[in-house]
Write an enzyme that holds these catalytic residues in place. Sequence first.
Site, PDB file in Angstrom:
ATOM      1  N   GLY A 281       4.141  38.447 -28.980  1.00 21.61           N
ATOM      2  CA  GLY A 281       4.835  39.674 -28.589  1.00 21.61           C
ATOM      3  C   GLY A 281       6.057  39.408 -27.730  1.00 21.61           C
TER       4      GLY A 281
ATOM      5  N   GLU B 198      -2.483  51.545 -24.421  1.00 19.89           N
ATOM      6  CA  GLU B 198      -1.330  52.359 -24.022  1.00 19.89           C
ATOM      7  C   GLU B 198      -0.613  52.905 -25.256  1.00 19.89           C
ATOM      8  OE1 GLU B 198      -2.090  49.392 -22.867  1.00 19.89           O
ATOM      9  OE2 GLU B 198      -1.765  49.275 -20.689  1.00 19.89           O
TER      10      GLU B 198
ATOM     11  N   GLU C  39       3.342  35.179 -18.507  1.00 23.69           N
ATOM     12  CA  GLU C  39       2.282  35.261 -19.515  1.00 23.69           C
ATOM     13  C   GLU C  39       2.201  33.944 -20.295  1.00 23.69           C
ATOM     14  OE1 GLU C  39       2.127  38.237 -22.950  1.00 23.69           O
ATOM     15  OE2 GLU C  39       1.004  39.320 -21.449  1.00 23.69           O
TER      16      GLU C  39
HETATM   17  O1  F6P Z   1      -1.965  42.468 -23.063  1.00 20.04           O
HETATM   18  C1  F6P Z   1      -0.892  41.592 -23.226  1.00 20.04           C
HETATM   19  C2  F6P Z   1      -0.244  41.792 -24.571  1.00 20.04           C
HETATM   20  O2  F6P Z   1      -1.096  41.383 -25.576  1.00 20.04           O
HETATM   21  C3  F6P Z   1       1.088  41.086 -24.667  1.00 20.04           C
HETATM   22  O3  F6P Z   1       0.969  39.759 -24.963  1.00 20.04           O
HETATM   23  C4  F6P Z   1       1.773  41.899 -25.702  1.00 20.04           C
HETATM   24  O4  F6P Z   1       3.166  41.719 -25.710  1.00 20.04           O
HETATM   25  C5  F6P Z   1       1.360  43.292 -25.305  1.00 20.04           C
HETATM   26  O5  F6P Z   1       0.063  43.157 -24.781  1.00 20.04           O
HETATM   27  C6  F6P Z   1       1.369  44.297 -26.407  1.00 20.04           C
HETATM   28  O6  F6P Z   1       0.494  43.926 -27.427  1.00 20.04           O
HETATM   29  P1  F6P Z   1       0.564  44.618 -28.849  1.00 20.04           P
HETATM   30  O7  F6P Z   1       1.881  44.287 -29.464  1.00 20.04           O
HETATM   31  O8  F6P Z   1      -0.573  44.032 -29.627  1.00 20.04           O
HETATM   32  O9  F6P Z   1       0.399  46.094 -28.658  1.00 20.04           O
END
Ligand code: F6P
Length: 510
Positions: free
Chosen positions: A258, A207, A344
């Site tokens: 995160g 994303e 989570e």
């Molecule tokens: O897919 C879950 C996750 O890894 C969360 O734990 C995290 O907060 C989020 O996606 C965003 O991850 P990143 O900071 O690596 O983009």
Amino acid sequence: MNLSIHPLWHALQVHAARCQAHFNLRQALQVPERFDSLSLQAPHVALDCSKNLWDEAVLEALVQLAEVAGLPQRRDALLAGQVVNLTEQRPALHAALRAGYAPRDPHGVAHPVARCPELDAGVQAMLALAEKLRTQGRFSDVVHLGIGGSGVGPELALQALQPWCKGGPRVRVVSNMDGHDLHQALQGLTPANTLLTVASKSWTTAETQRNMSTAQAWLQSDPTVRWDQHCVAITARPAAALQSGVTQVLPMPEGVGGRFSVWSAVGLPLALAVGSQVFERFLAGAAAMDAHFSQAPLERNAPVWLGLLDVWHSSFLQWPGRCVVPYHHGLRRLPAYLQQLEMESNGKQVKEDGTPVCYPTAGLVWGEPGSNAQHAFFQWLHQGTQRVPVELIAARTAAHGLPGHQEALLANALAQAQALMQGAQVQPGQLPGHQHFPGNRPSTFMLLDALTPESFGALLVLHEHRVFVAGTVWGINSFDQWGVELGKTLANDLLGRMANGDVTGLDAST
Ligand code: F6P
């Protein structure tokens, strides 16, 4: 250790059967001492757990269970920065991020959270950059890109501390890969005056990467814009960020998950909006709750109570979830934030050693702000066939000066807890059955004096540590999230197939 074969576990099952069958909240609250013994004042948060289907005997047994599970030692290990995330062989360093703002102990006792110079430096670098950009005044707008912990923490914090958003740029947060999100955020902005902050610990999240490349193209639609001057990356993979042409990179510590990261450089969008002094007040409120967690006895410790209530509700009373209702517009994203934090962290079916648990762990966390929620699902809470604990969060005072609103809001919050607890018999002239409220439905009340940087920080930490407490009793690792991986892998596979139309080996439905 398999706690579920411990005599305390059995004792709690007996308590649970007793409470399910006979506990009468309305009667229990006739005893005025109940409120005193099941409520406490933690830093910035008054916590009332007296409207839950438990009593001192249950609390005592739960505290003993936590001791058998090694909670005091594990808490000390967490706060000392030892490895507590065993599957990833990492510490969980979120408390260290605010250790520099810990309250001074008048007796000279050292603060129990270990300082980490590298983390301190990261926070200071973020605050310095925020101040520099605010002083320069070059950017009227910031678009923050990040999802999960890299997005919802800053988004909630910006809303909660909106009255403090002064003297800096306007900030919008974009998370979703649905282009409507970014498209709307960019409306009315001009590339020359816009800064992009991109938070992604892994620097691989689909994303955020997609939103970043689209936003980069938008920025560069103005030929005078230099991409490297309009973007700040926040990541644990600086080399990957540099490859994206970003030259301003703030570190996101590897040892901070995160969902625990709003205190780190991930807080940059907040610091840009409110300034470093307000951000430091946020950290100080957080550190005050860390100190309470580490020093208060387990029997009078707010995060311990809430974590143990979670265990009690899920594993013993077998209730499938908890409803969170913040009676404060600034906390309208709190349910979403807590969903990630708790589900989570503790939505796991195996213990730290990979063996299955034989009891329910974290339940579903859901909610909406009050009083809106009263006109949506409170019918279900009051008269539905399932009992779900409700958590109400309110502030004594409001930041607005509008007459009458705050009193009415507080009266509603209190009335809902009261109604859930006491229920109501059908009165003469009322519809039998339909106008009967069973009551005896549990709720917890959290009251802040006001929603301030300090109380907001303390509130979030209260929940961080609650998650850790429950995870410890369940014997699970609250700091990994393997369950999110499979969907990402399959989405990548399907994306490739959508380009070439290959459905070989797919099930008919997919
Ligand atoms: O897919 C879950 C996750 O890894 C969360 O734990 C995290 O907060 C989020 O996606 C965003 O991850 P990143 O900071 O690596 O983009």
